[in-house]
Design a protein around this motif. Structure first.
Motif, PDB file in Angstrom:
ATOM      1  N   GLY A 237     -22.689 -20.635 -31.725  1.00  0.00           N
ATOM      2  CA  GLY A 237     -22.092 -19.474 -32.058  1.00  0.00           C
ATOM      3  C   GLY A 237     -23.842 -18.996 -31.380  1.00  0.00           C
ATOM      4  O   GLY A 237     -24.375 -18.887 -32.244  1.00  0.00           O
ATOM      5  N   ILE A 238     -23.530 -17.381 -30.840  1.00  0.00           N
ATOM      6  CA  ILE A 238     -24.547 -17.306 -30.372  1.00  0.00           C
ATOM      7  C   ILE A 238     -24.708 -15.437 -30.545  1.00  0.00           C
ATOM      8  O   ILE A 238     -24.223 -14.818 -29.692  1.00  0.00           O
ATOM      9  N   VAL A 239     -25.458 -15.415 -30.861  1.00  0.00           N
ATOM     10  CA  VAL A 239     -25.404 -13.267 -31.036  1.00  0.00           C
ATOM     11  C   VAL A 239     -26.441 -12.796 -30.784  1.00  0.00           C
ATOM     12  O   VAL A 239     -27.873 -12.932 -31.136  1.00  0.00           O
ATOM     13  N   PHE A 240     -26.500 -11.939 -30.236  1.00  0.00           N
ATOM     14  CA  PHE A 240     -28.032 -11.349 -29.432  1.00  0.00           C
ATOM     15  C   PHE A 240     -28.647 -10.000 -29.339  1.00  0.00           C
ATOM     16  O   PHE A 240     -27.572  -9.234 -30.426  1.00  0.00           O
ATOM     17  N   GLN A 241     -28.753  -9.472 -29.173  1.00  0.00           N
ATOM     18  CA  GLN A 241     -29.629  -7.463 -29.842  1.00  0.00           C
ATOM     19  C   GLN A 241     -28.761  -7.189 -29.466  1.00  0.00           C
ATOM     20  O   GLN A 241     -28.260  -6.173 -30.411  1.00  0.00           O
TER      21      GLN A 241
ATOM     22  N   ILE B  94     -20.889 -10.589 -34.209  1.00  0.00           N
ATOM     23  CA  ILE B  94     -20.561 -11.829 -35.159  1.00  0.00           C
ATOM     24  C   ILE B  94     -19.337 -13.034 -35.307  1.00  0.00           C
ATOM     25  O   ILE B  94     -19.492 -13.469 -35.037  1.00  0.00           O
ATOM     26  N   ALA B  95     -18.256 -12.004 -35.636  1.00  0.00           N
ATOM     27  CA  ALA B  95     -17.122 -12.860 -35.788  1.00  0.00           C
ATOM     28  C   ALA B  95     -17.015 -13.777 -33.962  1.00  0.00           C
ATOM     29  O   ALA B  95     -16.135 -14.691 -34.399  1.00  0.00           O
ATOM     30  N   ARG B  96     -17.420 -13.094 -33.041  1.00  0.00           N
ATOM     31  CA  ARG B  96     -17.025 -13.094 -31.681  1.00  0.00           C
ATOM     32  C   ARG B  96     -17.760 -14.722 -31.942  1.00  0.00           C
ATOM     33  O   ARG B  96     -17.429 -15.746 -31.408  1.00  0.00           O
TER      34      ARG B  96
ATOM     35  N   LEU C  17     -25.089 -21.163 -35.990  1.00  0.00           N
ATOM     36  CA  LEU C  17     -25.168 -19.289 -35.186  1.00  0.00           C
ATOM     37  C   LEU C  17     -27.125 -19.629 -35.055  1.00  0.00           C
ATOM     38  O   LEU C  17     -27.982 -20.423 -35.883  1.00  0.00           O
ATOM     39  N   LEU C  18     -26.626 -19.249 -33.513  1.00  0.00           N
ATOM     40  CA  LEU C  18     -28.134 -19.105 -33.655  1.00  0.00           C
ATOM     41  C   LEU C  18     -28.114 -17.041 -33.360  1.00  0.00           C
ATOM     42  O   LEU C  18     -27.638 -16.445 -33.126  1.00  0.00           O
ATOM     43  N   MET C  19     -29.142 -17.107 -33.077  1.00  0.00           N
ATOM     44  CA  MET C  19     -29.179 -14.988 -33.875  1.00  0.00           C
ATOM     45  C   MET C  19     -30.559 -14.764 -33.539  1.00  0.00           C
ATOM     46  O   MET C  19     -31.775 -14.942 -33.847  1.00  0.00           O
TER      47      MET C  19
ATOM     48  N   LEU D 299     -30.208 -20.239 -36.956  1.00  0.00           N
ATOM     49  CA  LEU D 299     -31.493 -20.322 -36.607  1.00  0.00           C
ATOM     50  C   LEU D 299     -31.736 -18.398 -36.191  1.00  0.00           C
ATOM     51  O   LEU D 299     -30.825 -18.577 -35.446  1.00  0.00           O
ATOM     52  N   PHE D 300     -32.462 -17.978 -36.950  1.00  0.00           N
ATOM     53  CA  PHE D 300     -32.568 -16.683 -37.363  1.00  0.00           C
ATOM     54  C   PHE D 300     -33.989 -16.165 -36.608  1.00  0.00           C
ATOM     55  O   PHE D 300     -34.719 -16.346 -37.718  1.00  0.00           O
TER      56      PHE D 300
END
Ligand SMILES: Nc1ncnc2c1ncn2[C@@H]1O[C@H](COP(=O)(O)OP(=O)(O)O)[C@@H](O)[C@H]1O
Ligand SMILES: [Mg+2]
Length: 260
Positions: A82-86, A148-150, A159-161, A192-193
């Protein structure tokens, strides 16, 4: 539930372009992230943090070195992530729930199971009542919560953020940091944040990797030995000041900061 994957990188290097316009953006760096570990990468703008994330997800090929997830070398984009971008990157014409359910549609997963997970995540992330709202009807913090839910709805093992809270105000950041920590304590995904924020890195991580200016290499590694969940005001721990000081000192030594 999928548990965390290990992430291992050796001599990871990225050069964008070729010939006279080639640009050495990253590395070589080594990573050795244990299953379920929360690791932050902190470093100055342009040092190659986002590049690292793209290489680890397989979205961008490395120029040299290797990446392996759970011992398997990466050769293509991985799906168990899962990836979350700015920038939340939500689709404006879909409701919050429909944005999250995009994962189910694209990945052709079982609708009922994913919908149940989505509802659980909405509750865990304080998003009840936001299901049918459109992104423009949500605050910046809420939009990042939907992202984040997505990123988690298909139950990935990592999870990569990438600076996920970078655009949020300080109070919202502190709350969402805590909520992410609680969710992580429950699920133990490998994280990995990437962040610019010393407070965020120390507040969330088991381990902080400090990067040099570009082409970034890892110049310090700090194990954060603070109890969890961590408080809103990290200054409650004298150790926090010591960790922060060490990171500032490294940045000063490398010329990231020039205080006179
Ligand atoms: N696709 C690309 N082509 C050429 N240069 C790039 C590309 N992507 C990033 N860069 C350059 O590589 C360096 C590292 O970028 P990036 O990984 O985004 O840094 P960070 O996330 O640490 O700010 C920067 O100098 C950036 O301009
Ligand atoms: Mg970046």
């Amino acid at each position: 539930m999928a548990t965390g994957a290990s992430i291992e990188a050796k001599g990871l290097t990225k050069v964008y372009g070729e010939g006279p316009s080639a640009y050495h953006a990253l590395g070589p760096i080594d990573l050795d992230i244990a299953p379920g570990e929360f690791v932050s990468l902190i470093g100055p703008s342009g040092c190659g943090k986002s590049t690292t994330l793209l290489l680890v997800s397989g979205l961008e090929p490395q120029t040299a070195g290797t990446v392996a997830v759970d011992g398997k070398p990466l050769t293509a984009p991985i799906s168990d992530v899962g990836i979350v971008f700015q920038d939340h990157l939500l689709l404006e014409f879909r409701t919050a729930m429909k944005n999250v359910m995009l994962q189910q549609e694209i990945r052709r997963l079982d609708r009922k199971r994913i919908e149940e997970r989505a509802h659980t995540l909405f509750a865990r992330l304080g998003l009840e009542g936001a299901e049918q709202r459109y992104p423009w009807q949500l605050s910046g913090g809420m939009r990042q919560r939907v992202s984040i839910a997505r990123a988690l709805v298909h139950d990935p093992s990592m999870l990569l953020m990438d600076e996920p809270f970078g655009a949020l105000d300080a109070i919202t950041r502190t709350q969402i940091r805590h909520d992410l920590e609680m969710l992580w304590l429950d699920t133990r995904k490998t994280v990995l944040f990437i962040t610019h924020s010393i407070e965020e890195a120390v507040g969330l991580s088991d381990r902080v990797l400090v990067m040099s200016k570009g082409p970034g290499t890892i110049v310090d590694e700090i194990r954060i030995d603070l109890p969890r969940p961590r408080p809103a005001h990290l200054g409650e721990y004298p150790e926090f000041a010591a960790y922060a000081k060490r990171i500032y000192a490294t940045f000063e030594k490398l010329g990231v900061y020039q205080f006179h």
